[in-house]
Design a protein around this motif. Structure first.
Motif, PDB file in Angstrom:
ATOM      1  N   TYR A   1       0.815  -1.223   0.000  1.00 60.79           N
ATOM      2  CA  TYR A   1       0.000   0.000   0.000  1.00 60.79           C
ATOM      3  C   TYR A   1       0.852   1.278   0.000  1.00 60.79           C
ATOM      4  CZ  TYR A   1      -4.062  -2.921   1.046  1.00 60.79           C
ATOM      5  OH  TYR A   1      -5.051  -3.879   0.984  1.00 60.79           O
TER       6      TYR A   1
ATOM      7  N   GLU B   1       0.175   4.202  -3.424  1.00 59.49           N
ATOM      8  CA  GLU B   1      -0.850   5.251  -3.422  1.00 59.49           C
ATOM      9  C   GLU B   1      -0.343   6.592  -2.904  1.00 59.49           C
ATOM     10  OE1 GLU B   1      -5.405   6.127  -1.808  1.00 59.49           O
ATOM     11  OE2 GLU B   1      -4.374   4.271  -1.277  1.00 59.49           O
TER      12      GLU B   1
ATOM     13  N   GLU C   1      -3.050   5.206  -8.697  1.00 56.20           N
ATOM     14  CA  GLU C   1      -3.643   4.133  -7.905  1.00 56.20           C
ATOM     15  C   GLU C   1      -5.149   4.066  -8.147  1.00 56.20           C
ATOM     16  OE1 GLU C   1      -4.167   0.950  -5.415  1.00 56.20           O
ATOM     17  OE2 GLU C   1      -2.271   1.779  -6.145  1.00 56.20           O
ATOM     18  N   GLU C   2      -5.792   5.215  -8.240  1.00 53.90           N
ATOM     19  CA  GLU C   2      -7.229   5.245  -8.523  1.00 53.90           C
ATOM     20  C   GLU C   2      -7.524   4.658  -9.901  1.00 53.90           C
ATOM     21  OE1 GLU C   2     -10.879   8.525  -8.921  1.00 53.90           O
ATOM     22  OE2 GLU C   2      -8.932   9.106  -8.086  1.00 53.90           O
TER      23      GLU C   2
ATOM     24  N   GLU D   1      -7.341   0.884  -9.830  1.00 54.82           N
ATOM     25  CA  GLU D   1      -8.545   0.278  -9.266  1.00 54.82           C
ATOM     26  C   GLU D   1      -9.680   0.249 -10.281  1.00 54.82           C
ATOM     27  OE1 GLU D   1      -9.400   2.448  -5.741  1.00 54.82           O
ATOM     28  OE2 GLU D   1      -7.652   1.702  -4.630  1.00 54.82           O
ATOM     29  N   GLN D   2      -9.754   1.268 -11.153  1.00 56.28           N
ATOM     30  CA  GLN D   2     -10.835   1.344 -12.134  1.00 56.28           C
ATOM     31  C   GLN D   2     -10.577   0.465 -13.349  1.00 56.28           C
ATOM     32  OE1 GLN D   2     -11.127   5.533 -12.954  1.00 56.28           O
ATOM     33  NE2 GLN D   2     -12.139   6.022 -11.011  1.00 56.28           N
TER      34      GLN D   2
ATOM     35  N   PRO E   1      -7.685  -2.191 -13.861  1.00 57.44           N
ATOM     36  CA  PRO E   1      -6.425  -2.822 -13.423  1.00 57.44           C
ATOM     37  C   PRO E   1      -5.649  -3.508 -14.543  1.00 57.44           C
ATOM     38  CG  PRO E   1      -8.333  -4.062 -12.647  1.00 57.44           C
ATOM     39  CD  PRO E   1      -8.859  -2.785 -13.212  1.00 57.44           C
TER      40      PRO E   1
END
Length: 460
Positions: free
Chosen positions: A269, A272, A279-280, A283-284, A286
């Motif tokens: 982690y 981020e 990072e966002e 997540e949307q 990958p």
């Protein structure tokens, strides 16, 4: 799933890493480090300090790497002499730093860094100096802002970050002094913090990044008690100055182990706080985002191994690219034409990123040019293709186009077209342009037409 389980691991409190009051002294016959592998200039610095009556040792990463049969990048010296005493011993010395005062001894292009033995800032706190004295200062959150409390040989060993970096080599006797079982951890191939991990990360959150960097570089594992607090403490990196994180990001991602380092950063982690917008995007989307980032890092790793030049501009362009497309689309959905949307999104993204990692203009400007050239590579009508070939950023932009395609982005064969265009002669190039038809124009640039007032008789 594994990362979520990692966050639930219990974090130990007050666990010291094999603290000793006397070092384990390993004679030369019991280790593979030889004086001949140490920089002659570092040996010179140590011997002159010893002759002047001070304790002095080669210390840290150069000892660690030499024991692992790796070539050290630089050589550091630890001594009982104060920075002022070191400077008085060497005419070619220069005092540097405020947060951590050091001496650089210059020998042509080589610099030997000399640090005075430090004591724990907690020792200074007991005298009531830690919050206000110029020697040692902490923030309210516990982050160490200044660390110039001098101490003994033992003190210095115990305040170092990792056991494998707390090895002191005496060039005169050939002995290695080991206060923290660093030799054991080198044999076990593990990264272990000295002292309580939570406290050490609180003092300097960048230690979490260093743990990952050493694990990737040395192919070591982070010892479980040192690893356990990292996911819950990763957000502390948001408070680290952006300029310092730029330097750390280069060490992390441009030292030849970028792919492995990225995977560890993501696992713990830690990615981020460095690249929140990316990072966002991961997540949307990958699959595409991770493929592009890993391929860019793999290409960088290959170039470093081959001794070819690398530039942070290209790497940062790749790391931020997954976050750019959603922003462009959001602006286009608001009615902004493609080219202005890309320019605005790029500027906003870079400005935002620089709040976390301060990318200097010497890299952010070519980064923007690589991005700006992506839609221009689609516009190939007339002499545009030839003009693009002559652009100083063409090669980087072309490589970036191929990177996008390798990650699965559909460009309708644009990369293949540009590859062939560079290989053929002038007549064949003209034929390739003609065969494109309407595709040669690419996305249309919007033009804000100025409304003209009707002319009056007075204007004539």
């Amino acid at each position: 799933m594994i990362r979520k389980l990692l966050k639930k691991l219990p974090t130990p409190f007050g666990r010291a890493a094999h603290r000793r009051t006397t070092p384990s002294v390993i004679p030369a016959s019991q280790h593979n480090l030889r004086r001949e592998r140490i920089s002659k200039n570092a040996v010179n610095v140590v011997e002159r300090l010893q002759q002047a009556g001070y304790q002095a040792f080669v210390v840290g990463g150069c000892v660690r790497d030499s024991l692992l049969d790796m070539t050290p990048k630089d050589f550091d010296v630890a001594t009982s002499a104060t920075p002022e005493q070191v400077r008085a011993t060497f005419r070619n010395a220069r005092l540097i730093g405020r947060r951590f005062k050091l001496v650089h001894v210059h020998f042509g292009r080589e610099i030997i860094e000399v640090a005075t033995f430090r004591a724990s800032h907690a020792d200074d706190a007991e005298t009531g100096l830690a919050q206000g004295d110029e020697k040692s200062r902490q923030s309210e959150s516990g982050r160490l802002l200044r660390d110039n409390v001098y101490g003994s040989f033992e003190d210095d060993a115990q305040r170092r970050d990792f056991t494998i970096n707390a090895l002191y080599y005496d060039v005169s006797s050939g002995h290695i002094h080991d206060y923290a079982n660093g030799m054991h951890d080198i044999r076990e191939r593990q990264i272990r913090l000295i002292g309580d991990p939570q406290q050490r990360y609180q003092e300097d959150p960048v230690r979490m990044l260093r743990a990952v960097r050493f694990a990737a570089k040395l192919d070591f594992e982070i010892e479980q008690h040192s690893a356990a607090p990292i996911p819950d403490m990763a957000d502390l990196l948001f408070d680290i100055p952006a300029a310092r994180l730029f330097d750390e990001s280069l060490k992390l991602l441009m030292s030849g182990q970028g792919v492995k380092t990225f995977d560890l950063l993501h696992y713990y982690y830690l990615f981020e706080p460095l690249f929140p917008a990316t990072e966002e995007a991961i997540e949307q989307n990958p699959d595409y985002s991770l493929a592009l980032i890993r391929q860019a890092l793999a290409n960088t790793d290959d170039r470093i191994r081959e001794g070819r030049p690398v530039t942070p501009a290209f790497l940062f362009a790749a790391l931020l690219w997954p976050a750019l497309a959603p922003r462009i689309k959001a602006l286009e959905d608001q009615g902004v034409p493609t080219i202005p949307a890309q320019q605005q999104a790029a500027q906003d993204l870079i400005t935002e990123q620089c709040q976390h990692i301060a990318i200097p203009k010497r890299f952010s400007v070519p980064l923007r040019e690589i991005w700006d050239m992506q839609p221009r590579l689609e516009r190939r009508s007339g002499r545009r293709a030839d003009q693009l070939l002559e652009h100083p950023r063409f090669r980087a932009a072309y490589d970036f186009l191929l990177l996008r395609e390798s990650a699965g982005e559909d460009t309708e064969g644009l990369g293949r077209w540009w590859t062939r265009y560079q290989e053929v002669g002038e007549d064949q190039r003209r034929k390739m342009i003609a065969e494109l038809g309407d595709k040669a124009t690419g996305p249309k640039r919007s033009r804000n037409k100025r409304k003209r007032k009707p002319r009056t008789a007075a204007d004539s």
